[in-house]
Design a protein around this motif. Structure first.
Motif, PDB file in Angstrom:
ATOM      1  N   GLU A   1      67.764 -16.127 -34.235  1.00 45.68           N
ATOM      2  CA  GLU A   1      66.792 -16.803 -33.495  1.00 45.68           C
ATOM      3  C   GLU A   1      66.881 -15.491 -32.173  1.00 45.68           C
ATOM      4  O   GLU A   1      65.799 -15.736 -32.174  1.00 45.68           O
ATOM      5  CB  GLU A   1      66.994 -18.050 -32.896  1.00 45.68           C
ATOM      6  N   LEU A   2      68.222 -15.220 -31.153  1.00 48.99           N
ATOM      7  CA  LEU A   2      67.860 -14.091 -30.308  1.00 48.99           C
ATOM      8  C   LEU A   2      67.484 -13.224 -31.028  1.00 48.99           C
ATOM      9  O   LEU A   2      66.430 -12.771 -30.116  1.00 48.99           O
ATOM     10  CB  LEU A   2      69.470 -14.467 -29.487  1.00 48.99           C
ATOM     11  N   VAL A   3      67.931 -12.026 -31.683  1.00 46.58           N
ATOM     12  CA  VAL A   3      67.251 -11.479 -32.246  1.00 46.58           C
ATOM     13  C   VAL A   3      65.901 -11.166 -32.410  1.00 46.58           C
ATOM     14  O   VAL A   3      65.193 -10.735 -32.467  1.00 46.58           O
ATOM     15  CB  VAL A   3      67.456 -10.503 -33.568  1.00 46.58           C
ATOM     16  N   ARG A   4      65.787 -12.258 -33.405  1.00 40.23           N
ATOM     17  CA  ARG A   4      63.624 -12.636 -34.116  1.00 40.23           C
ATOM     18  C   ARG A   4      63.557 -12.576 -32.208  1.00 40.23           C
ATOM     19  O   ARG A   4      62.338 -11.807 -32.334  1.00 40.23           O
ATOM     20  CB  ARG A   4      63.726 -14.150 -34.242  1.00 40.23           C
ATOM     21  N   ARG A   5      63.650 -13.139 -31.856  1.00 35.60           N
ATOM     22  CA  ARG A   5      62.748 -13.172 -29.952  1.00 35.60           C
ATOM     23  C   ARG A   5      62.761 -11.927 -29.309  1.00 35.60           C
ATOM     24  O   ARG A   5      61.612 -11.733 -28.837  1.00 35.60           O
ATOM     25  CB  ARG A   5      63.275 -14.488 -28.989  1.00 35.60           C
ATOM     26  N   THR A   6      63.645 -11.343 -29.759  1.00 35.82           N
ATOM     27  CA  THR A   6      63.592 -10.117 -28.380  1.00 35.82           C
ATOM     28  C   THR A   6      65.196  -9.364 -29.453  1.00 35.82           C
ATOM     29  O   THR A   6      65.651  -8.934 -29.260  1.00 35.82           O
ATOM     30  CB  THR A   6      65.095 -10.685 -27.347  1.00 35.82           C
ATOM     31  N   PRO A   7      63.917  -8.326 -30.311  1.00 40.15           N
ATOM     32  CA  PRO A   7      64.418  -7.409 -31.107  1.00 40.15           C
ATOM     33  C   PRO A   7      65.647  -6.528 -30.747  1.00 40.15           C
ATOM     34  O   PRO A   7      64.783  -5.598 -28.896  1.00 40.15           O
ATOM     35  CB  PRO A   7      63.218  -6.530 -31.666  1.00 40.15           C
ATOM     36  N   GLY A   8      65.969  -5.872 -31.205  1.00 36.11           N
ATOM     37  CA  GLY A   8      66.789  -4.533 -30.355  1.00 36.11           C
ATOM     38  C   GLY A   8      68.133  -5.437 -29.162  1.00 36.11           C
ATOM     39  O   GLY A   8      68.999  -4.410 -29.106  1.00 36.11           O
ATOM     40  N   LEU A   9      68.232  -6.307 -29.704  1.00 37.00           N
ATOM     41  CA  LEU A   9      69.455  -6.895 -29.111  1.00 37.00           C
ATOM     42  C   LEU A   9      71.044  -6.152 -29.401  1.00 37.00           C
ATOM     43  O   LEU A   9      70.799  -6.040 -30.452  1.00 37.00           O
ATOM     44  CB  LEU A   9      69.333  -8.507 -28.790  1.00 37.00           C
ATOM     45  N   THR A  10      71.917  -6.147 -28.602  1.00 36.52           N
ATOM     46  CA  THR A  10      72.965  -5.755 -29.103  1.00 36.52           C
ATOM     47  C   THR A  10      74.123  -6.969 -29.079  1.00 36.52           C
ATOM     48  O   THR A  10      73.454  -7.851 -28.842  1.00 36.52           O
ATOM     49  CB  THR A  10      74.258  -4.510 -28.093  1.00 36.52           C
ATOM     50  N   ARG A  11      75.502  -6.586 -30.397  1.00 32.57           N
ATOM     51  CA  ARG A  11      76.009  -8.007 -29.904  1.00 32.57           C
ATOM     52  C   ARG A  11      76.207  -8.468 -28.550  1.00 32.57           C
ATOM     53  O   ARG A  11      76.818  -9.337 -28.138  1.00 32.57           O
ATOM     54  CB  ARG A  11      77.153  -7.280 -30.810  1.00 32.57           C
TER      55      ARG A  11
ATOM     56  N   ARG B   1      74.828  -1.009 -30.532  1.00 36.83           N
ATOM     57  CA  ARG B   1      73.889  -1.014 -31.425  1.00 36.83           C
ATOM     58  C   ARG B   1      72.686  -1.977 -31.180  1.00 36.83           C
ATOM     59  O   ARG B   1      73.163  -3.291 -31.534  1.00 36.83           O
ATOM     60  CB  ARG B   1      74.458  -0.777 -32.870  1.00 36.83           C
ATOM     61  N   ALA B   2      71.129  -1.002 -31.566  1.00 36.71           N
ATOM     62  CA  ALA B   2      71.166  -2.115 -31.500  1.00 36.71           C
ATOM     63  C   ALA B   2      70.567  -2.941 -32.711  1.00 36.71           C
ATOM     64  O   ALA B   2      70.638  -2.941 -33.886  1.00 36.71           O
ATOM     65  CB  ALA B   2      69.235  -1.763 -31.388  1.00 36.71           C
ATOM     66  N   LEU B   3      70.036  -4.275 -32.045  1.00 37.83           N
ATOM     67  CA  LEU B   3      70.076  -5.121 -33.990  1.00 37.83           C
ATOM     68  C   LEU B   3      68.736  -5.800 -34.089  1.00 37.83           C
ATOM     69  O   LEU B   3      67.863  -5.642 -32.823  1.00 37.83           O
ATOM     70  CB  LEU B   3      71.055  -6.284 -34.164  1.00 37.83           C
ATOM     71  N   HIS B   4      67.915  -5.852 -35.156  1.00 36.64           N
ATOM     72  CA  HIS B   4      66.375  -5.810 -35.443  1.00 36.64           C
ATOM     73  C   HIS B   4      66.809  -7.112 -36.379  1.00 36.64           C
ATOM     74  O   HIS B   4      67.751  -7.141 -36.987  1.00 36.64           O
ATOM     75  CB  HIS B   4      65.496  -4.346 -35.637  1.00 36.64           C
ATOM     76  N   LEU B   5      65.763  -7.786 -36.820  1.00 37.35           N
ATOM     77  CA  LEU B   5      64.783  -7.998 -37.910  1.00 37.35           C
ATOM     78  C   LEU B   5      65.186  -7.284 -38.968  1.00 37.35           C
ATOM     79  O   LEU B   5      64.474  -5.961 -39.250  1.00 37.35           O
ATOM     80  CB  LEU B   5      64.014  -9.241 -38.251  1.00 37.35           C
ATOM     81  N   ASN B   6      65.524  -7.751 -40.493  1.00 37.40           N
ATOM     82  CA  ASN B   6      66.295  -6.595 -41.557  1.00 37.40           C
ATOM     83  C   ASN B   6      64.089  -7.465 -42.219  1.00 37.40           C
ATOM     84  O   ASN B   6      63.968  -8.686 -42.497  1.00 37.40           O
ATOM     85  CB  ASN B   6      66.631  -7.164 -42.544  1.00 37.40           C
ATOM     86  N   ASP B   7      63.799  -6.572 -42.147  1.00 35.36           N
ATOM     87  CA  ASP B   7      62.196  -7.163 -42.344  1.00 35.36           C
ATOM     88  C   ASP B   7      62.102  -6.573 -43.495  1.00 35.36           C
ATOM     89  O   ASP B   7      60.321  -6.486 -43.870  1.00 35.36           O
ATOM     90  CB  ASP B   7      60.974  -6.208 -41.326  1.00 35.36           C
ATOM     91  N   ARG B   8      62.479  -6.018 -44.513  1.00 39.74           N
ATOM     92  CA  ARG B   8      62.327  -5.819 -45.594  1.00 39.74           C
ATOM     93  C   ARG B   8      62.416  -5.984 -46.954  1.00 39.74           C
ATOM     94  O   ARG B   8      63.324  -6.740 -47.991  1.00 39.74           O
ATOM     95  CB  ARG B   8      62.951  -3.886 -46.122  1.00 39.74           C
ATOM     96  N   HIS B   9      63.299  -7.313 -46.934  1.00 38.44           N
ATOM     97  CA  HIS B   9      64.546  -8.449 -47.529  1.00 38.44           C
ATOM     98  C   HIS B   9      63.509  -9.921 -47.576  1.00 38.44           C
ATOM     99  O   HIS B   9      63.896 -10.070 -49.441  1.00 38.44           O
ATOM    100  CB  HIS B   9      66.008  -8.374 -47.077  1.00 38.44           C
ATOM    101  N   TYR B  10      62.900 -10.229 -46.999  1.00 39.62           N
ATOM    102  CA  TYR B  10      62.805 -11.477 -47.712  1.00 39.62           C
ATOM    103  C   TYR B  10      61.163 -11.820 -47.138  1.00 39.62           C
ATOM    104  O   TYR B  10      60.229 -10.831 -46.598  1.00 39.62           O
ATOM    105  CB  TYR B  10      62.818 -12.465 -46.150  1.00 39.62           C
ATOM    106  N   VAL B  11      60.334 -12.481 -47.849  1.00 41.79           N
ATOM    107  CA  VAL B  11      59.568 -12.744 -47.543  1.00 41.79           C
ATOM    108  C   VAL B  11      58.782 -14.676 -47.362  1.00 41.79           C
ATOM    109  O   VAL B  11      59.314 -15.137 -48.006  1.00 41.79           O
ATOM    110  CB  VAL B  11      58.200 -12.329 -48.540  1.00 41.79           C
ATOM    111  N   MET B  12      57.644 -14.499 -46.828  1.00 37.23           N
ATOM    112  CA  MET B  12      57.396 -16.115 -46.584  1.00 37.23           C
ATOM    113  C   MET B  12      56.373 -15.800 -46.990  1.00 37.23           C
ATOM    114  O   MET B  12      55.225 -15.353 -46.560  1.00 37.23           O
ATOM    115  CB  MET B  12      57.147 -17.039 -45.616  1.00 37.23           C
TER     116      MET B  12
END
Lengths: 400, 400
Positions: free
Chosen positions: A26-36, A78-89
């Motif tokens: 949820e954190l990465v979803r809301r704030t893309p680019g967050l690091t660990r 290292r920035a983390l993002h949603l992997n926007d290529r693996h899932y679909v709704m």
DNA sequence: CAAGTAAGTAAATAGCTTGAACTTACACGC
DNA sequence: GCGTGTAAGTTCAAGCTATTTACTTACTTG
């Protein structure tokens, strides 16, 4: 069938692990680019826990690693993002005038969509047609290679909060329809979440859930079309969508704005819908059911009686917004629905009234953000897809 | 300062332990007499976990063991109850016409109370007087030997949702008051939670939180006094009280019921309060500020103009209830406040209108439970005490 | 009075987060 | 160009919590 996830009263270690994974996601979803490291600070977890959590989310295709951040003296994160290529709704809306379908990525991007007009017919026929279109969408090039999390359906009427039943859809002529039960048999193989909700509530949820960056505390979506409905979402970490005892929460079209006023189709007098709604505008201007309301009105906006009708409707809409402001006081108001396309003649009086009067009580100058969605064609369908995602992240799925 | 507890996004083992303790305590609170085995079933925990959890709650004075249950073939379980003798919460309401204070046990029982009239004065003087009364209450015989969990204060106006500031109390003439900061210095020793909230919201919370047995999913409390306000609570396991962006949620007295109607003190036209409220009834019947409204009206209920005024106010109240029904659709409506004491001439038209029209839309016969509280003197103060308890159970306290 | 059943307890086990030490990677100053 | 400083991220033993399994307790039934 809803988006009020079991408030898991208690739990074991596995539950805790899942909770932490959800929180990271949820954190990465809301704030893309967050690091660990950012996540560790914000979620109050240790670097070690975040490290293992992120690793498992990377492995399962939820997250992807991005570029290195600029260093601030030490090793860059290292920035983390949603992997926007693996899932679909998949999300769909059964509207009064047609079907709208979308396939959505995790970030809410519409990968594929479909819109077609449809004259109201039986639930069975509608479900059959919708199933066909869903199959097409599911096998579209940008969709078919993804793992599908589920299907959400938005419907134009109140939903029972306890079981997935559409209690009433006055403008479709439906009553007590278990729409999912009509739809599911067409998908013997498709696993995942299946859910349905009211269209204004789905729309509200989507507008709230797919937001990134500064997320409001609460949001109300007002859907102005054939009827008037609203949905309210609240609670940042675990968004809650109220339905009410009978699913009537948000039926603001049937709040009384004019005691003793005109009769509404519900049988009460002076409902907001008698003043502002697709059907009341039709009635006032004598536009037949089989004509497209917006299309037939757009060329006539200069006519005096059209202007007057829309101005009066707009004033009622403004009153409705003000009443929501003094009842639920959302952090953000979003206005959508087909009537928005009528533009200034309807919206100007509504927005002017709301802006002029919202601060009278407190005497402040803070304006509640009010956003008008020009094209809300796929908003509810996309919101239903958002509900699917939320039910996977917060629900009892073992995909996380 | 509020009852929206940090939705603890993530956590460690200690957090999990606390979560399970809270869950056990909440279960016993809501269903007195539960056995360890019942808890294990309902909370989805193992017998062992429940055993240790219950033991620690017994040691800390939260729970007490009761009688043996009837056996159903095997060893009988031992009933668990709240230990209603160890803790106490203090609650207070600063009203337009006086101070109300209660000391509450864990189950919501009022152990001691105090009510006194007070003409509106400065926040400082009020805080000083309230502190004195709180000290008396705290040293009352049935109270002084208990551990005090904290103090809650209910105030007649909107509270900022982010910081404990009373933004406005029109009928006290206060604005932007940090009331707790005036109160706390008088209690150098008293530890525990300190909180303040709007009176209707506190009342709603108390009516919801102290309920046992069948607990509704949501509840709206309507407070009808000098002004009209409401509060909504929702969510069984972790009750959520919405405040809104500016604390204006529930300011239903300022929803528009009569566009273009009379001017309200807020500056808008046609607010509900211009039709039903203590001040509008005073205005309509020419009752001075220094007279007690209810006391002066009770002997005059037979007068024709009084009857007419109250009937019109009642109809507006009914409309207000119906609008809440179609906006928030709570599982239960509770009506309190001083105007309730005016009885049938005001309430009959309100209840009749609500009952007659609430089911028009769905066409069902299910009636939303509507409870009228005859004597709501201590309801808000008790609710503030409930908020203290909830903040200890769900918040970051280490008492559990 | 013995067998049966269910509640509650005790001790060993499994699994998650933690804490501390360690490695990696960049910036800055000389 | 090199050493030092700083912060990100990883590794692994340790600590804590819930679970599992076995056991004890206590009442009912035949």
């Amino acid at each position: 069938m809803s988006t009020s996830f079991q408030q898991h009263k208690a739990g074991d270690l596995h539950f805790l692990k899942r909770l932490n994974r959800s929180a990271i996601l949820e954190l990465v979803r809301r704030t893309p680019g967050l690091t660990r490291a950012d996540i560790a600070t914000q979620a109050q977890l240790t670097k070690a826990t975040v490290g293992t959590g992120v690793q498992s989310l990377l492995n399962q295709g939820w997250l992807s690693e991005g570029e290195l951040q600029k260093s601030s003296g030490g090793r860059p994160g290292r920035a983390l993002h949603l992997n926007d290529r693996h899932y679909v709704m998949l999300g769909a809306e059964v509207g009064v005038h047609g079907l709208r379908l979308v396939a959505c990525s995790l970030s809410g991007e519409v990968l594929a969509s479909h819109h077609e007009h449809l004259v109201p017919t039986t639930p069975e026929v509608t479900a059959g047609l919708l199933a066909e279109r869903l199959h097409s969408l599911h096998s579209a090039p940008s969709v078919s290679d993804r793992h599908c999390l589920g299907v959400g359906v938005a419907l134009p009427g109140p939903i029972d909060p306890r079981k997935p039943v559409l209690r009433l859809a006055p403008n479709l002529g439906w009553r007590d329809i278990r729409f999912l039960e009509l739809l599911r048999p067409h998908f013997p193989k498709l696993e995942g979440t299946w859910l349905m909700d009211n269209e204004a509530k789905s729309a509200a949820f989507g507008e709230f859930y797919f937001r990134t960056g500064q997320v409001p505390d609460s949001l109300v979506y007002v859907s102005a079309g054939t009827g008037i409905g609203s949905g309210m979402v609240e609670g940042n970490h675990l968004p809650l969508l109220s339905r009410g005892l009978q699913g009537l929460a948000g039926e603001i079209g049937h709040t009384i704005l004019q005691p003793g006023g005109l009769y509404c189709h519900c049988g009460n007098r002076g409902c907001a819908e008698t003043l502002v709604s697709g059907w009341s505008i039709r009635a006032a201007l004598g536009i037949a059911e089989d004509e497209e309301l917006v299309e037939s009105l757009l060329p006539r906006l200069q006519e005096e009686n059209v202007q007057l009708t829309l101005r009066r409707a707009g004033e009622a809409l403004g009153t409705l917004l003000l009443n929501l402001h003094h009842t639920q006081n959302p952090s953000e108001l979003v206005l959508g629905g087909s009537l928005v396309q009528l533009g200034a003649p309807l919206l100007d009086p509504a927005l002017a009234y709301f802006k002029a009067n919202q601060n009278r009580l407190l005497g402040t100058t803070q304006q509640v953000p009010l956003r008008v969605i020009e094209d809300s064609t796929f908003i509810a369908a996309r919101g239903a897809a958002a509900q699917v995602l939320a039910s996977v992240i917060h629900g009892p799925s073992d995909l996380i």
